[in-house]
Design a protein around this motif. Structure first.
Motif, PDB file in Angstrom:
ATOM      1  N   SER A 109       0.766  -1.338   0.348  1.00  0.00           N
ATOM      2  CA  SER A 109      -0.111   0.143  -0.321  1.00  0.00           C
ATOM      3  C   SER A 109       0.816   1.469   0.082  1.00  0.00           C
ATOM      4  CB  SER A 109      -1.122   0.224   1.179  1.00  0.00           C
ATOM      5  OG  SER A 109      -0.352   0.191   2.414  1.00  0.00           O
ATOM      6  N   GLU A 110       0.474   2.670  -0.417  1.00  0.00           N
ATOM      7  CA  GLU A 110       0.814   3.801   0.063  1.00  0.00           C
ATOM      8  C   GLU A 110       2.200   3.531  -1.221  1.00  0.00           C
ATOM      9  OE1 GLU A 110      -0.199   6.018   1.600  1.00  0.00           O
ATOM     10  OE2 GLU A 110      -2.117   5.101   2.640  1.00  0.00           O
ATOM     11  N   ILE A 111       1.504   3.529  -2.377  1.00  0.00           N
ATOM     12  CA  ILE A 111       3.111   2.879  -2.922  1.00  0.00           C
ATOM     13  C   ILE A 111       3.672   4.085  -4.445  1.00  0.00           C
ATOM     14  CG2 ILE A 111       3.644   1.554  -5.054  1.00  0.00           C
ATOM     15  CD1 ILE A 111       1.240  -0.535  -4.453  1.00  0.00           C
ATOM     16  N   LYS A 112       4.704   4.631  -4.179  1.00  0.00           N
ATOM     17  CA  LYS A 112       4.959   5.570  -5.458  1.00  0.00           C
ATOM     18  C   LYS A 112       6.574   5.289  -5.853  1.00  0.00           C
ATOM     19  CE  LYS A 112       4.596   8.692  -0.914  1.00  0.00           C
ATOM     20  NZ  LYS A 112       5.237   9.122   0.440  1.00  0.00           N
ATOM     21  N   THR A 113       5.717   5.479  -6.708  1.00  0.00           N
ATOM     22  CA  THR A 113       7.262   5.302  -8.164  1.00  0.00           C
ATOM     23  C   THR A 113       7.217   6.027  -8.394  1.00  0.00           C
ATOM     24  OG1 THR A 113       5.291   3.134  -8.550  1.00  0.00           O
ATOM     25  CG2 THR A 113       7.434   3.469 -10.008  1.00  0.00           C
ATOM     26  N   HIS A 114       8.673   6.399  -8.471  1.00  0.00           N
ATOM     27  CA  HIS A 114      10.024   6.850  -9.821  1.00  0.00           C
ATOM     28  C   HIS A 114      11.004   6.194 -10.624  1.00  0.00           C
ATOM     29  CE1 HIS A 114       8.386   9.887  -6.796  1.00  0.00           C
ATOM     30  NE2 HIS A 114       8.976   9.019  -5.816  1.00  0.00           N
ATOM     31  N   HIS A 115      10.524   6.893 -11.957  1.00  0.00           N
ATOM     32  CA  HIS A 115      11.403   6.611 -12.772  1.00  0.00           C
ATOM     33  C   HIS A 115      12.969   7.737 -12.449  1.00  0.00           C
ATOM     34  CE1 HIS A 115       9.027   3.034 -15.347  1.00  0.00           C
ATOM     35  NE2 HIS A 115       8.767   4.053 -14.960  1.00  0.00           N
ATOM     36  N   LEU A 116      13.986   7.243 -12.642  1.00  0.00           N
ATOM     37  CA  LEU A 116      15.275   7.517 -12.263  1.00  0.00           C
ATOM     38  C   LEU A 116      16.065   8.050 -13.356  1.00  0.00           C
ATOM     39  CD1 LEU A 116      15.753   6.498  -8.495  1.00  0.00           C
ATOM     40  CD2 LEU A 116      14.843   8.452  -9.726  1.00  0.00           C
ATOM     41  N   VAL A 130      14.792   2.430 -11.608  1.00  0.00           N
ATOM     42  CA  VAL A 130      12.735   2.476 -11.144  1.00  0.00           C
ATOM     43  C   VAL A 130      12.793   2.552  -9.750  1.00  0.00           C
ATOM     44  CG1 VAL A 130      10.341   2.377 -11.503  1.00  0.00           C
ATOM     45  CG2 VAL A 130      11.584   1.610 -12.859  1.00  0.00           C
ATOM     46  N   GLU A 131      12.605   3.558  -8.898  1.00  0.00           N
ATOM     47  CA  GLU A 131      12.714   4.052  -7.230  1.00  0.00           C
ATOM     48  C   GLU A 131      10.908   3.003  -7.129  1.00  0.00           C
ATOM     49  OE1 GLU A 131      14.350   6.155  -4.514  1.00  0.00           O
ATOM     50  OE2 GLU A 131      12.776   7.316  -5.478  1.00  0.00           O
ATOM     51  N   VAL A 132      11.050   2.017  -5.836  1.00  0.00           N
ATOM     52  CA  VAL A 132       9.854   2.366  -5.366  1.00  0.00           C
ATOM     53  C   VAL A 132       9.587   2.193  -4.434  1.00  0.00           C
ATOM     54  CG1 VAL A 132       7.503   0.522  -5.934  1.00  0.00           C
ATOM     55  CG2 VAL A 132       8.864   0.750  -7.372  1.00  0.00           C
ATOM     56  N   GLU A 133       8.682   2.842  -3.867  1.00  0.00           N
ATOM     57  CA  GLU A 133       8.703   2.621  -2.269  1.00  0.00           C
ATOM     58  C   GLU A 133       7.618   2.314  -1.888  1.00  0.00           C
ATOM     59  OE1 GLU A 133       9.726   6.393  -0.062  1.00  0.00           O
ATOM     60  OE2 GLU A 133      10.737   7.236  -1.546  1.00  0.00           O
ATOM     61  N   SER A 134       6.759   1.788  -0.929  1.00  0.00           N
ATOM     62  CA  SER A 134       5.738   1.392  -0.247  1.00  0.00           C
ATOM     63  C   SER A 134       5.829   0.568   1.242  1.00  0.00           C
ATOM     64  CB  SER A 134       5.387   0.123  -1.645  1.00  0.00           C
ATOM     65  OG  SER A 134       6.256  -1.049  -1.040  1.00  0.00           O
ATOM     66  N   GLN A 144       2.066  -3.926  12.601  1.00  0.00           N
ATOM     67  CA  GLN A 144       2.808  -3.086  12.166  1.00  0.00           C
ATOM     68  C   GLN A 144       3.005  -3.782  11.069  1.00  0.00           C
ATOM     69  OE1 GLN A 144       6.410  -3.299  14.283  1.00  0.00           O
ATOM     70  NE2 GLN A 144       7.031  -1.062  14.122  1.00  0.00           N
ATOM     71  N   LEU A 145       3.211  -2.203   9.969  1.00  0.00           N
ATOM     72  CA  LEU A 145       3.745  -2.666   8.827  1.00  0.00           C
ATOM     73  C   LEU A 145       5.469  -2.548   8.585  1.00  0.00           C
ATOM     74  CD1 LEU A 145       1.335  -0.126   7.075  1.00  0.00           C
ATOM     75  CD2 LEU A 145       1.179  -2.634   6.899  1.00  0.00           C
ATOM     76  N   GLN A 146       5.832  -2.941   7.273  1.00  0.00           N
ATOM     77  CA  GLN A 146       7.223  -3.308   6.953  1.00  0.00           C
ATOM     78  C   GLN A 146       6.887  -2.269   6.034  1.00  0.00           C
ATOM     79  OE1 GLN A 146       8.442  -6.605   6.361  1.00  0.00           O
ATOM     80  NE2 GLN A 146       8.679  -7.059   8.228  1.00  0.00           N
ATOM     81  N   ARG A 147       8.372  -1.104   5.704  1.00  0.00           N
ATOM     82  CA  ARG A 147       9.169  -0.630   4.838  1.00  0.00           C
ATOM     83  C   ARG A 147       9.639  -0.869   3.110  1.00  0.00           C
ATOM     84  NH1 ARG A 147       5.795   3.887   2.402  1.00  0.00           N
ATOM     85  NH2 ARG A 147       7.618   5.195   1.520  1.00  0.00           N
ATOM     86  N   VAL A 148       9.432  -0.847   2.622  1.00  0.00           N
ATOM     87  CA  VAL A 148      10.031  -1.303   1.396  1.00  0.00           C
ATOM     88  C   VAL A 148      10.582  -0.573   0.203  1.00  0.00           C
ATOM     89  CG1 VAL A 148      10.282  -3.077  -0.397  1.00  0.00           C
ATOM     90  CG2 VAL A 148       8.943  -3.313   1.989  1.00  0.00           C
ATOM     91  N   ILE A 149      11.372  -0.415  -0.327  1.00  0.00           N
ATOM     92  CA  ILE A 149      12.196   0.863  -0.567  1.00  0.00           C
ATOM     93  C   ILE A 149      12.988  -0.155  -1.670  1.00  0.00           C
ATOM     94  CG2 ILE A 149      13.355   2.689  -1.124  1.00  0.00           C
ATOM     95  CD1 ILE A 149      12.854   3.982   1.596  1.00  0.00           C
ATOM     96  N   ASP A 150      12.405  -0.116  -2.914  1.00  0.00           N
ATOM     97  CA  ASP A 150      13.225  -0.927  -4.119  1.00  0.00           C
ATOM     98  C   ASP A 150      13.552  -0.378  -4.910  1.00  0.00           C
ATOM     99  OD1 ASP A 150      11.939  -3.385  -3.768  1.00  0.00           O
ATOM    100  OD2 ASP A 150      10.661  -2.626  -3.971  1.00  0.00           O
ATOM    101  N   TYR A 151      14.707  -0.284  -5.956  1.00  0.00           N
ATOM    102  CA  TYR A 151      15.832  -0.354  -6.416  1.00  0.00           C
ATOM    103  C   TYR A 151      16.099  -0.586  -8.091  1.00  0.00           C
ATOM    104  CZ  TYR A 151      17.483   4.401  -4.858  1.00  0.00           C
ATOM    105  OH  TYR A 151      17.503   5.277  -4.132  1.00  0.00           O
ATOM    106  N   TYR A 152      14.641  -1.042  -9.155  1.00  0.00           N
ATOM    107  CA  TYR A 152      14.286  -2.133  -9.591  1.00  0.00           C
ATOM    108  C   TYR A 152      15.495  -1.208 -11.518  1.00  0.00           C
ATOM    109  CZ  TYR A 152       9.857  -4.192  -7.448  1.00  0.00           C
ATOM    110  OH  TYR A 152       9.718  -4.469  -7.446  1.00  0.00           O
ATOM    111  N   PHE A 153      15.961  -1.907 -11.582  1.00  0.00           N
ATOM    112  CA  PHE A 153      17.209  -1.927 -13.073  1.00  0.00           C
ATOM    113  C   PHE A 153      18.117  -3.044 -13.599  1.00  0.00           C
ATOM    114  CE2 PHE A 153      19.485  -2.992  -8.448  1.00  0.00           C
ATOM    115  CZ  PHE A 153      20.237  -3.803  -9.757  1.00  0.00           C
TER     116      PHE A 153
END
Length: 190
Positions: A109-116, A130-134, A144-153
């Protein structure tokens, strides 16, 4: 301040400025995956464990404190480098965007995607970033929720996911993010 004192101060400042890059380098460890064709650096205070499939897991706690897969210690963080070749058949993805969509369809949830932009034109460094935060709900019973920050490349034509996981409200979140960013900037193909 006497001239002699000023001279001593300037000498010490010059020595510190000259040695600081060396101190930063000494505080890092190198990791190389010949299997997947990349190398990176990570903080010397973190540890690494490699799965049977060759996926490295970097973590900031003692291995003896580890919890079952998917659970994190309070104050714990984990960084994975996941090669697409390991999960492609399971995801039915053909592109980074397909892979991202598949991963974000499950518990996020609360997904934010940015192409860098690419770092530079060299094939040795990540491209198509591509950076994805969720926020991630590992289990509906978790409080509790976990925070995930991804860099796909892509790296030398191969797809990867660099993934940071920590508790969403962890006060060290900014530090964990800085570690992820430092690891990401250090990735190169062999």
């Amino acid at each position: 301040m006497s001239i002699h004192r000023k001279h001593q101060f300037l000498c010490i400042a010059c020595i510190l400025l000259t040695c600081m890059p060396l101190l930063g380098a000494a505080a890092q460890k190198a990791f190389t995956s010949a299997q997947y064709g990349f190398t990176l650096r990570f903080p010397g205070s973190w540890s690494v464990s490699v799965s049977g499939a060759g996926v490295p897991l970097f973590f900031n706690y003692r291995r003896s404190q580890a919890l079952p897969q998917g659970l994190l210690l309070d104050g714990g963080a984990e960084i994975y480098v996941i090669p697409f070749v390991l999960v492609g058949a399971m995801t039915h993805a053909d592109s980074l965007d397909d892979w991202i969509a598949f991963n974000n369809a499950h518990g996020c949830s609360e997904i934010k995607t940015h192409h860098l932009p690419n770092f530079d034109s060299s094939e040795r460094v990540p491209h198509d970033i591509v950076e994805v935060e969720s926020d991630f709900e590992r289990d509906p019973q978790d409080d509790q929720l976990q925070r995930v920050i991804d860099y796909y490349f892509t790296l030398h034509g191969k797809k990867f996911r660099l993934m940071l996981v920590h508790w969403k409200d962890d006060p060290r979140a900014a530090y964990f993010r800085s570690v992820l960013d430092s690891v990401f900037r250090s990735i190169e193909s062999l």
